[in-house]
Design a protein around this motif. Structure first.
Motif, PDB file in Angstrom:
ATOM      1  N   SER A  48       0.830  -1.208   0.000  1.00 10.81           N
ATOM      2  CA  SER A  48       0.000   0.000   0.000  1.00 10.81           C
ATOM      3  C   SER A  48       0.863   1.257   0.000  1.00 10.81           C
ATOM      4  O   SER A  48       0.541   2.249  -0.661  1.00 10.81           O
ATOM      5  N   ARG A  52       0.950   4.525  -2.689  1.00 13.60           N
ATOM      6  CA  ARG A  52       0.826   5.912  -2.241  1.00 13.60           C
ATOM      7  C   ARG A  52       2.051   6.750  -2.625  1.00 13.60           C
ATOM      8  O   ARG A  52       1.916   7.944  -2.920  1.00 13.60           O
ATOM      9  N   GLN A  92      -9.277   1.210  -0.190  1.00 14.10           N
ATOM     10  CA  GLN A  92      -9.735  -0.078   0.343  1.00 14.10           C
ATOM     11  C   GLN A  92     -11.116   0.021   0.981  1.00 14.10           C
ATOM     12  O   GLN A  92     -11.989  -0.796   0.716  1.00 14.10           O
ATOM     13  N   ASP A 173      -6.129  -0.057  -4.266  1.00 15.82           N
ATOM     14  CA  ASP A 173      -5.597  -0.538  -2.986  1.00 15.82           C
ATOM     15  C   ASP A 173      -6.613  -1.449  -2.298  1.00 15.82           C
ATOM     16  O   ASP A 173      -7.457  -1.003  -1.542  1.00 15.82           O
ATOM     17  N   GLU A 174      -6.533  -2.732  -2.598  1.00 18.14           N
ATOM     18  CA  GLU A 174      -7.442  -3.744  -2.047  1.00 18.14           C
ATOM     19  C   GLU A 174      -8.900  -3.288  -2.169  1.00 18.14           C
ATOM     20  O   GLU A 174      -9.626  -3.214  -1.169  1.00 18.14           O
TER      21      GLU A 174
END
Length: 323
Positions: A48, A52, A92, A173-174
């Motif tokens: 993650s 970013r 997420q 992100d997930e």
């Protein structure tokens, strides 16, 4: 193939009272336009943080990033605002990533207002309705608030917001980890349809190997800030060399009716500290194949077969038929 994003020796360190935490430590890869790179690994591996840093939500400690032929490693606020139109993110948690006090229409339309894309409210509303239609949200919900929607619809709102400025690249992100299985499949299929229709490029971050297999063209396996194996998706599931990759793949749930039983790889030992890590293989304390060399030097990520990269001193011995 045309490379949209190229990352070289990217690092992100966080200062702590005990030293520097190496969240991302020397990551390099290229991402072809219109494809998906899946980044997989257990919690805390830095996947993650990697996403970013690429979007400059966190500033890199070192390394270079080239996006669409332009060096974006160190750019000013004005340049960053311009390039952010082409680089977006799907978070997420679909609830905490959107403003609960704004309506669905306001949330999706906010990027368009910030970048002054439309002069009239009629044109703006038309674009918002089109985006909601694209992600499968009924127009009647345009004035609804996030708490009135279920998780799947909230994530669709997040996707619509990411698409608002017609980006070229999206960090995911997930994006389906908090959704039910049936809703998860709908969102994944939607993302693939949008990629085919709009030519999007994805960096897809997840810990779910069944998901990453479904959506990715290539897969990079991360462990404690480093990529330990990277290759095409089909190739990774057919032939995997790194001990950590073997452990991850062996943990995928499989139905009992399958004839070929997979031997489970149970990881033991303590995880190495990411704070001021020693110059050794990060996986060394948990690897059943570890030797003296592994505790003295960090293996480099090298190409062992065409487009198949592995960071392991003894990958040949580990994968020998005689072992």
């Amino acid at each position: 193939m045309d490379t949209l994003l190229e990352v070289k020796d990217l690092k992100k360190y966080f200062k702590t009272p005990n030293g520097f935490l190496h969240a991302v430590d020397g990551v390099s890869f290229g991402l072809a336009r219109g494809t998906t790179l899946g980044v997989v690994g257990e919690s805390g591996c830095g996947k993650s943080t990697l996403g970013r840093v690429i979007l400059h939500l966190l500033e890199p400690t070192a390394g270079t990033m080239t996006f669409d032929g332009k060096d974006i490693s160190d750019i000013g606020k004005n340049e960053l605002k311009t390039i952010r139109q082409d680089m977006q993110m799907i978070f997420q948690d679909p609830y905490s990533s959107i403003n609960p006090r704004m309506t669905i229409g306001e949330i999706v339309g906010e990027p368009l207002i910030i970048y002054n894309k439309f002069q009239s409210s009629a044109d703006l509303n038309k674009r918002v309705n089109k985006l909601l239609e694209t992600v499968g949200i009924a127009q009647r919900l345009v004035n609804a608030y996030p708490h009135e929607l279920d998780g799947g619809r909230r994530q669709r709102v997040g996707i619509a917001r990411a698409l608002a400025l017609n980006p070229k690249f999206i960090v995911c992100d997930e994006p389906v980890s908090s959704l039910d299985v049936s809703i998860r499949a709908q969102i994944l299929n939607l993302m693939q349809d949008l990629q085919a229709e709009l030519g999007l490029t994805y960096l897809f971050i997840t810990h779910d190997l069944s998901v990453v297999r479904h959506i990715s063209d290539e897969i990079a396996v991360m462990y404690l800030g480093k990529i330990v194996e990277k290759t095409e998706s089909k190739e990774l599931f057919r032939k995997h060399y790194h001990p950590y990759t073997k452990a991850l793949l062996s943990a995928i749930p499989r139905p009992k009716v399958m004839k070929n039983k997979i031997k489970r790889v149970i990881l033991k030992g303590e995880i190495s500290s990411p704070i001021n890590p020693e110059e050794k293989c990060r996986f060394f304390p948990r690897c059943i194949y570890a030797k003296e060399t592994c505790g003295k030097s960090q293996p480099e990520l090298r190409e062992v077969e065409r487009n198949h990269f592995v960071a392991c001193h003894y990958y040949e011995e580990i994968n020998s038929p005689c072992l």
